[in-house]
Write an enzyme that holds these catalytic residues in place. Sequence first.
Site, PDB file in Angstrom:
ATOM      1  N   LYS A  22       0.850  -1.210   0.000  1.00 50.52           N
ATOM      2  CA  LYS A  22       0.000   0.000   0.000  1.00 50.52           C
ATOM      3  C   LYS A  22       0.879   1.252   0.000  1.00 50.52           C
ATOM      4  CE  LYS A  22      -1.558   1.442   4.122  1.00 50.52           C
ATOM      5  NZ  LYS A  22      -1.267   2.833   4.530  1.00 50.52           N
ATOM      6  N   ARG A  93      -4.660  10.730   4.966  1.00 49.81           N
ATOM      7  CA  ARG A  93      -3.683  11.786   5.066  1.00 49.81           C
ATOM      8  C   ARG A  93      -2.592  11.676   3.998  1.00 49.81           C
ATOM      9  NH1 ARG A  93      -2.320  13.035   8.997  1.00 49.81           N
ATOM     10  NH2 ARG A  93      -0.255  13.721   8.411  1.00 49.81           N
ATOM     11  N   ASP A 307       5.546   0.231  11.826  1.00 51.06           N
ATOM     12  CA  ASP A 307       4.277  -0.363  11.365  1.00 51.06           C
ATOM     13  C   ASP A 307       4.133  -1.822  11.793  1.00 51.06           C
ATOM     14  OD1 ASP A 307       4.034   1.442   8.203  1.00 51.06           O
ATOM     15  OD2 ASP A 307       3.703   2.024  10.286  1.00 51.06           O
ATOM     16  N   ILE A 329       9.044   6.718  16.582  1.00 53.73           N
ATOM     17  CA  ILE A 329       8.612   7.437  15.380  1.00 53.73           C
ATOM     18  C   ILE A 329       7.358   8.271  15.639  1.00 53.73           C
ATOM     19  CG2 ILE A 329       7.922   7.201  12.953  1.00 53.73           C
ATOM     20  CD1 ILE A 329      10.792   6.260  13.439  1.00 53.73           C
TER      21      ILE A 329
HETATM   22  C1  EPZ Z   1       4.672   6.792   6.298  1.00 59.00           C
HETATM   23  O1  EPZ Z   1       3.925   7.794   6.943  1.00 59.00           O
HETATM   24  C2  EPZ Z   1       3.754   5.590   6.220  1.00 59.00           C
HETATM   25  N1  EPZ Z   1       2.578   5.944   5.409  1.00 59.00           N
HETATM   26  C3  EPZ Z   1       3.316   5.175   7.620  1.00 59.00           C
HETATM   27  O2  EPZ Z   1       2.511   3.996   7.498  1.00 59.00           O
HETATM   28  C4  EPZ Z   1       4.572   4.834   8.434  1.00 59.00           C
HETATM   29  O3  EPZ Z   1       4.188   4.516   9.753  1.00 59.00           O
HETATM   30  C5  EPZ Z   1       5.518   6.037   8.447  1.00 59.00           C
HETATM   31  O4  EPZ Z   1       5.820   6.436   7.084  1.00 59.00           O
HETATM   32  C6  EPZ Z   1       6.823   5.733   9.164  1.00 59.00           C
HETATM   33  O5  EPZ Z   1       7.455   4.647   8.543  1.00 59.00           O
HETATM   34  C7  EPZ Z   1       2.711   5.979   4.064  1.00 59.00           C
HETATM   35  O6  EPZ Z   1       3.773   5.740   3.516  1.00 59.00           O
HETATM   36  C8  EPZ Z   1       1.474   6.331   3.286  1.00 59.00           C
HETATM   37  P1  EPZ Z   1       6.799  10.133   8.345  1.00 59.00           P
HETATM   38  P2  EPZ Z   1       4.493   9.312   6.958  1.00 59.00           P
HETATM   39  O7  EPZ Z   1       6.617  11.406   7.574  1.00 59.00           O
HETATM   40  O8  EPZ Z   1       5.317   9.559   5.754  1.00 59.00           O
HETATM   41  C9  EPZ Z   1       7.055  13.467  11.697  1.00 59.00           C
HETATM   42  C10 EPZ Z   1       0.667   2.624   7.893  1.00 59.00           C
HETATM   43  O9  EPZ Z   1       0.329   2.051   8.932  1.00 59.00           O
HETATM   44  N2  EPZ Z   1       6.886  14.438  10.602  1.00 59.00           N
HETATM   45  O10 EPZ Z   1       7.954   9.256   8.007  1.00 59.00           O
HETATM   46  O11 EPZ Z   1       3.351  10.212   7.251  1.00 59.00           O
HETATM   47  C11 EPZ Z   1       5.818  12.596  11.873  1.00 59.00           C
HETATM   48  O12 EPZ Z   1       4.872  13.246  12.689  1.00 59.00           O
HETATM   49  C12 EPZ Z   1       1.155   4.048   7.947  1.00 59.00           C
HETATM   50  O13 EPZ Z   1       0.673   2.101   6.750  1.00 59.00           O
HETATM   51  C13 EPZ Z   1       6.965  15.798  10.886  1.00 59.00           C
HETATM   52  O14 EPZ Z   1       7.146  16.178  12.031  1.00 59.00           O
HETATM   53  O15 EPZ Z   1       5.460   9.279   8.226  1.00 59.00           O
HETATM   54  C14 EPZ Z   1       6.392  11.353  12.525  1.00 59.00           C
HETATM   55  O16 EPZ Z   1       6.516  11.562  13.917  1.00 59.00           O
HETATM   56  C15 EPZ Z   1       0.995   4.639   9.340  1.00 59.00           C
HETATM   57  N3  EPZ Z   1       6.805  16.684   9.870  1.00 59.00           N
HETATM   58  C16 EPZ Z   1       7.784  11.234  11.894  1.00 59.00           C
HETATM   59  O17 EPZ Z   1       8.076  12.533  11.355  1.00 59.00           O
HETATM   60  C17 EPZ Z   1       6.599  16.290   8.567  1.00 59.00           C
HETATM   61  O18 EPZ Z   1       6.485  17.158   7.678  1.00 59.00           O
HETATM   62  C18 EPZ Z   1       7.854  10.218  10.752  1.00 59.00           C
HETATM   63  O19 EPZ Z   1       6.774  10.496   9.891  1.00 59.00           O
HETATM   64  C19 EPZ Z   1       6.527  14.914   8.304  1.00 59.00           C
HETATM   65  C20 EPZ Z   1       6.682  14.005   9.326  1.00 59.00           C
END
Ligand code: EPZ
Length: 419
Positions: A22, A93, A307, A329
């Site tokens: 996905k 999102r 995840d 994370i």
């Molecule tokens: C991706 O989310 C995945 N989703 C998530 O999978 C996964 O848990 C996550 O990466 C971490 O591996 C998709 O790929 C669609 P991040 P993403 O940006 O990109 C902070 C699932 O269960 N952050 O790597 O949204 C954020 O809050 C989902 O399939 C900022 O602060 O995660 C988090 O604490 C859940 N500012 C950390 O970074 C930003 O602009 C990592 O988030 C972006 C992120």
Amino acid sequence: MDKFLIEGGIPLSGEVGISGAKNAALPCLAACLLTAEQVTLHRMPRVKDIRTMQSLLTHTGTEVVEEGASTVRVRAGRITSPEAPYEVVKTMRASSLVLGPLVGRAGRARVSMPGGCAIGARPINLHMTGLERLGAEIHQSHGYVEASAPNGLKGTHVHFDRITVTGTEDLMMAAVLAHGETVLENAAREPEVVDLAELLIKMGAKIQGVGTSRIQIEGVSSLHGAEHTIIPDRIEAGTFLIAGAITGGDVTVASCDKDHLSALIFKLQQTGCEITEPGVGKLRVRALGKLRSVDIKTEEHPGFATDLQAQFMALLTQAEGISFVTETIFENRFMHVLELVRMGANIRIEGRQAIVAGRTPLSSAQVICSDLRASASLVLAALVGEGITEVNRVYHMDRGYESFDLKLAGLGAKINRSH
Ligand code: EPZ
């Protein structure tokens, strides 16, 4: 709302097929916006989030045609409405993934700000500051992000304050049509980022360093159509390996890449499970007796995947001894804990750490899903819970797992979906 009724106590056995990832299919769909030609994607998982992204692309004026069980043909001939409306984004999102491609291709984008979600605030500030660095003008109003770059984007150096998967993907897609070279430092190394880059390269993009924390992109004037097969879903594969372990069974996952799962494999072996490779792209797990407690700490890839944290915690309730689970994370990814405790688990949360004391017999209960991976954790616990557990709000699962109940039943689980 659908729920699962699961009778616990049955060791799972057999082989299970794994769908396309996905979290690779979502950015790959967004990447189709970057060309007016047709892009064909194979091994697409038929899950809710993918349908949501497909309908979002249709909203922009893009043609999306599903073919057979897992192929989609996408053609963004003309982008008539470069925007992602609130009604769509509030359900998923990851819609923010269209920001970069829309600005890169159409010179502007209007995307609803994703709200928070169960596992954390999940801001997209790093996406926006990165786009600004590339020369886009960003405004926020009425809950929308408006980005514009009428004269195109300009390659530059971006350093991510923290590693972000979709942030890396968004900016990589914005940079492929920018003027000049872009360097992304502290970039995400997840296999899904690599898969997206492979599609972009097939479309004519010039990208180097993918899979490392430093990605270099040489902008080109346009991209052409391509055909691509999405990588197998490592989180689904990992979830089924844990299902085999927690039920004391013997489960083989087909079509998975063991390099994408090395942290999980190592930890399963530490608990005392046997992991073997019965064939190319296959992994087999066998529980060989009592499970031993182990500590896990989630980290960006190649660390232990966040995840898989909830699912592994369910397993640790059945391991002898004390296990420490540290989630680095997301700030609120222990929603499954209280539901597991209601089934008899002995878990205490202290800040970013959950302390699991095992082994505790689990008993059936009525439990409620809160987010995608917490749902999987509750299903795994139900597979060993004594009696019949009712898992409510399984729509969370349907967002990211294709036919999860049917696949589990194929391994011998007694699971029924009731409406
Ligand atoms: C991706 O989310 C995945 N989703 C998530 O999978 C996964 O848990 C996550 O990466 C971490 O591996 C998709 O790929 C669609 P991040 P993403 O940006 O990109 C902070 C699932 O269960 N952050 O790597 O949204 C954020 O809050 C989902 O399939 C900022 O602060 O995660 C988090 O604490 C859940 N500012 C950390 O970074 C930003 O602009 C990592 O988030 C972006 C992120």
